[in-house]
Design a protein around this motif. Structure first.
Motif, short mmCIF file in Angstrom:
data_model
loop_
_atom_site.label_atom_id
_atom_site.label_comp_id
_atom_site.label_asym_id
_atom_site.label_seq_id
_atom_site.Cartn_x
_atom_site.Cartn_y
_atom_site.Cartn_z
N VAL A 220 36.88 63.95 59.99
CA VAL A 220 36.58 62.46 59.65
C VAL A 220 35.73 62.24 58.44
N THR A 221 35.11 63.25 57.96
CA THR A 221 34.08 63.31 56.94
C THR A 221 34.38 62.60 55.95
N ARG A 222 35.75 62.83 55.06
CA ARG A 222 36.15 62.22 53.87
C ARG A 222 36.46 60.99 54.17
N MET A 223 37.09 60.35 55.33
CA MET A 223 37.58 58.92 55.51
C MET A 223 35.99 58.08 55.78
N ALA A 224 35.02 58.83 56.29
CA ALA A 224 33.54 58.15 56.53
C ALA A 224 33.17 57.98 55.24
N GLU A 225 33.11 59.08 54.28
CA GLU A 225 32.32 58.86 53.20
C GLU A 225 33.25 57.74 52.09
N LEU A 226 34.64 57.66 52.29
CA LEU A 226 35.16 56.84 51.80
C LEU A 226 35.00 55.26 52.04
N LEU A 227 34.49 55.26 53.60
CA LEU A 227 34.24 53.98 54.28
C LEU A 227 32.93 53.52 53.58
N THR A 228 32.12 54.41 53.44
CA THR A 228 30.68 54.23 52.70
C THR A 228 30.87 53.48 51.56
N ILE A 229 31.42 54.19 50.76
CA ILE A 229 31.55 53.90 49.58
C ILE A 229 32.29 52.35 49.24
N VAL A 230 33.38 52.45 50.12
CA VAL A 230 33.90 50.84 49.97
C VAL A 230 33.19 50.00 50.81
N SER A 231 32.63 50.08 51.60
CA SER A 231 31.74 49.04 52.35
C SER A 231 30.67 48.52 51.62
N LEU A 232 29.99 49.61 50.68
CA LEU A 232 28.90 49.25 49.88
C LEU A 232 29.30 48.41 48.88
N VAL B 79 20.39 49.60 46.71
CA VAL B 79 21.88 50.26 47.64
C VAL B 79 22.96 50.52 46.46
N MET B 80 22.80 49.63 45.48
CA MET B 80 23.94 49.78 44.23
C MET B 80 23.55 50.98 43.46
N ALA B 81 22.38 51.06 43.09
CA ALA B 81 21.90 52.25 42.12
C ALA B 81 21.55 53.60 42.65
N GLY B 82 21.01 53.45 43.85
CA GLY B 82 20.68 54.80 44.56
C GLY B 82 21.82 55.16 45.70
N TYR B 83 21.68 54.55 46.60
CA TYR B 83 22.76 54.56 47.90
C TYR B 83 24.08 54.99 47.52
N LEU B 84 24.76 53.96 46.72
CA LEU B 84 26.12 54.01 46.12
C LEU B 84 26.35 55.24 45.20
N PHE B 85 25.27 55.35 44.26
CA PHE B 85 25.61 56.41 43.41
C PHE B 85 25.45 57.78 44.32
N PRO C 69 16.98 59.83 54.00
CA PRO C 69 16.06 58.91 53.86
C PRO C 69 16.38 57.54 53.07
N LEU C 70 17.39 57.74 52.02
CA LEU C 70 17.93 56.53 51.43
C LEU C 70 18.81 55.63 52.34
N LEU C 71 19.56 56.27 53.38
CA LEU C 71 20.01 55.50 54.32
C LEU C 71 19.18 54.50 55.40
N VAL C 72 18.11 55.27 55.68
CA VAL C 72 17.26 54.65 56.56
C VAL C 72 16.51 53.56 55.72
#
Lengths: 429, 248
Positions: free
Chosen positions: A97-109, A147-153, A211-214
């Motif tokens: 489920v890693t790929r769909m989870a990462e995709l979900l992260t990007i999409v939801s961000l 979130v946009m510049a760090g987390y999403l990137f 740490p970015l996530l937290v």
């Protein structure tokens, strides 16, 4: 099905059944409705929403949009946390489920960022000024710029790197998208040295993103928690609470998404089985318990020791106007935790029950996000203003549903272009 | 550099709300928006009731929550103490509005349909009677840039989708005039001036009267001092709450 006869097409790539077409058409139609709604707001201003000034005008300046900023960014917790669990703790059952989870992260961000833009009175200016005049002193910096510049990137880089091997494997087969796969693989040949290097890079990236996530989810909590003049918001528990509820909703979302992938792509069923759902269920349950505990402490502190306005807000939540949302959320979360406990104690986990948990916790998360934003604005005045009212209009609802559909549409289309479940370790052709 | 402050003598205020009207006309705020607002408050049970009045301009806090949270520095504090909004930089996120405990911020939800100034030029009858003497309906002082920063900060509604609030009438203060509410109060409730100057009217007032600042325990350090009165409590009920339109 023998290993030799398998083609990558079996993982759903390029396979458009009637169901896929219908889903795409429906989702696209809803997105269009959302876009039309947004065009109304863009032209006429936010007068078309139910938002109004608090104080003399008796409204709430933040509402559905900000609630869903928090919700969408919360859901993004899933991807990187699962990737980190797999990389750092070597929990292999979660690997499919890693790929769909990462995709979900990007999409939801991205959806979270769109919700921020929907909330802005000057969205075009927002895109430039939020970066040009960025002030890290403002908690809002964390929710958009960081979130946009760090987390999403960082998540995009991680997603790209983690997908290179599959892209290489896909590029080995003739297809219309061969050039796209070759571009993504970018020279990757799946040699032992390359694999080791990717493994190491992904590991380090996962460590760096944690740490970015937290930080990202905490700053979202701080947007509310640092407001000293706003009863119901000013609390040290906001930031950790946001991190935990983000985890609950994100992991719950992954369970639902994994079940949908199983439904759409029968071949994925052997990869994503009960062991995966069991782990998702356990993590969701534990974080859900922590969140219930946080809620109890929060209500107890404000109700027992808070000043008059704080106590009035607690009363409103427990017994007043906002009680349906509060208790609805609590009951949904408690049911999910109960479902998890029952399965854990029995020692038998079922996919259906974990999916039900995922749906319940997301209902709870949305309810909680609605009551974190609005009550403190309509009823949280320290001066003797009249109480306010906030009812969202069709424009707000259409934009939010449109955004949700946009997210689902992107995930659906992506699953037709690229293996949404990472390919087996041993490549076949 | 002066250090501007305002005093509000509650023992003089009779709740006539002339300051609210003066503010609306001076700043051309949209319908339903009150950069200056006067609470008419009642406490106690009949027949033991008591009426008090509490004008509420922006408090121009030294530790302003709105300035702290603004993500782009559109809301800023000038060295002389005025807390202003740069209409050209504001992105309309309304974080200042939710951070402010005083409720002084008003968002421009749309381009105004109804200004406080008469649109002389548009009205045929007015044009006919005034012949060529057609005054501008828009105060040109609002379009000037003020302070060392030369930022666009005065008056209301330059753009839809940005925040507005009391500016202490920066466009008047820079000319050496008093804010409109101060100048128009019939019983001299307000004083406006320089705290650094021991002979200014605010300094005199602060020396002789008992005083409090609004919501002092929130730590915002307001520049508005209330004299000869008590802060509102939970026992106060609002009478004649003005709602008007919703930012139209």
């Amino acid at each position: 099905m023998s290993v030799q006869s398998r083609s990558y097409r079996d993982i759903g790539v390029g396979r458009w059944g009637p169901l896929s077409f219908l889903s795409t058409a429906v989702l696209a139609a809803v997105v269009v409705v959302g876009a039309v709604a947004y065009s109304r707001q863009f032209i006429h201003g936010e007068i078309v929403t139910g938002l109004r000034d608090w104080g003399t005008a008796g409204g709430a300046p933040w509402g559905l949009y900000i609630s869903f900023v928090v919700y969408f960014i919360g859901v993004s917790f899933a991807g990187i946390s699962i990737a980190a669990l797999v990389r750092l703790l070597r929990i292999t059952a979660l690997e499919p489920v890693t790929r769909m989870a990462e995709l979900l992260t990007i999409v939801s961000l991205v959806l979270g960022a769109f919700s921020v833009l929907a909330d802005l009175g000057q969205p075009l200016r927002g895109i430039t000024n939020l970066f040009r005049y960025a002030r890290p002193q403002s908690p809002f910096f964390g929710t958009f710029s960081l979130v946009m510049a760090g987390y999403l990137f960082a998540s995009l880089v991680y997603f790209y790197l983690a997908g290179r091997r599959d892209a290489y494997l896909m590029a080995q087969q003739p297809s219309r998208l061969q050039a796209f796969y070759r571009w993504w693989a970018a020279g990757y040949r799946d040699s032992a040295a390359e694999r080791a290097r990717h493994e190491r890079t992904s590991f380090l990236l996962a460590v760096a993103i944690l740490p970015l996530l937290v930080t990202a989810h905490s700053t979202l909590g701080l947007v509310f928690g640092l407001m000293g003049g706003r009863p119901g918001w000013f609390s040290a528990l906001q930031a950790p609470g946001f991190v935990v509820l983000a985890g609950v909703s994100g992991l719950g979302h992954i369970a639902v998404l994994a079940a949908l992938v199983r439904w759409f792509i029968p071949e994925a069923r052997e990869r994503i089985g009960v062991p995966t759902f069991r782990l998702l269920g356990i993590f969701t349950m534990v974080l859900g318990m922590v969140y219930l505990y946080f809620t109890l402490i929060e209500v107890l502190t404000a109700g027992y020791a808070g000043h008059a306005q704080e106590q009035e807000l607690v009363r409103l939540l427990l017994l007043g106007t906002y009680a349906p949302y509060f208790w609805g959320g609590i009951v949904a979360l408690a049911l999910a935790v109960g479902l998890g406990l029952a399965q854990g104690l029995r020692g038998r986990w079922s996919i259906g029950a974990v999916v039900a948990m995922g749906i319940l916790v997301n209902i709870a998360a949305i309810a909680k996000r609605l009551i974190i934003v609005t009550p403190s604005l309509t009823h949280g005045s320290l001066l003797p203003y009249e109480d306010g009212v906030y009812v969202p209009t069709w424009v707000e609802v259409a934009i939010i549903i449109g955004l949700m559909s946009l997210g689902a549409l992107v995930i659906l289309v992506f699953s037709k272009l690229f293996p949404v479940v990472p390919l087996d370790s041993e490549p076949t052709s | 550099m002066p250090k501007y402050a305002m005093t509000i003598d509650l023992s003089r205020c009779m709740g006539c709300r002339a300051c609210m009207v003066a503010c609306k006309v001076e700043n051309n705020t949209p319908e339903g928006q009150f950069w200056m607002y006067v609470f008419r408050l009642e406490e106690g049970e009949f027949p033991e009731t008591r009426l008090t009045f509490l004008p509420r301009p922006c408090q121009h806090c030294d530790n302003a929550p709105c300035v702290k949270v603004c993500p782009v520095g559109a809301r800023y504090k000038r060295e002389d103490g005025l807390v202003l909004t740069d209409f050209q930089r504001c992105i309309g996120c309304r974080y200042c509005e939710v951070a402010c405990p005083y409720g002084v911020n008003y968002f421009h939800w749309q381009s105004p349909k109804k200004g406080q100034y008469l649109k002389w030029g548009d009205d045929a009858e007015v044009r006919e009677r005034a012949e060529r003497e057609v005054p501008p309906w828009h105060n040109p002082d609002h379009d000037k840039r003020y302070g060392e920063e030369r930022r666009l900060t005065a008056g209301a509604v330059h753009y839809k989708g940005v925040m507005g609030k009391c500016t202490f009438c920066v466009h008047r203060v820079e000319k050496g005039l008093e804010p409109a509410c101060v100048a128009n109060c019939p019983v001299r409730v307000f004083e406006f001036g320089d705290l650094e100057d021991p002979n200014s009217s605010v300094s005199h007032k602060l020396r002789e009267a008992t005083r409090f600042r609004l919501l002092e325990d929130v730590g915002t350090e307001p520049r508005v001092y209330y004299l000869n009165g008590q802060p509102p409590t939970g026992e106060h009920r609002q009478l004649d709450a003005v709602k008007g339109g919703k930012g139209e």
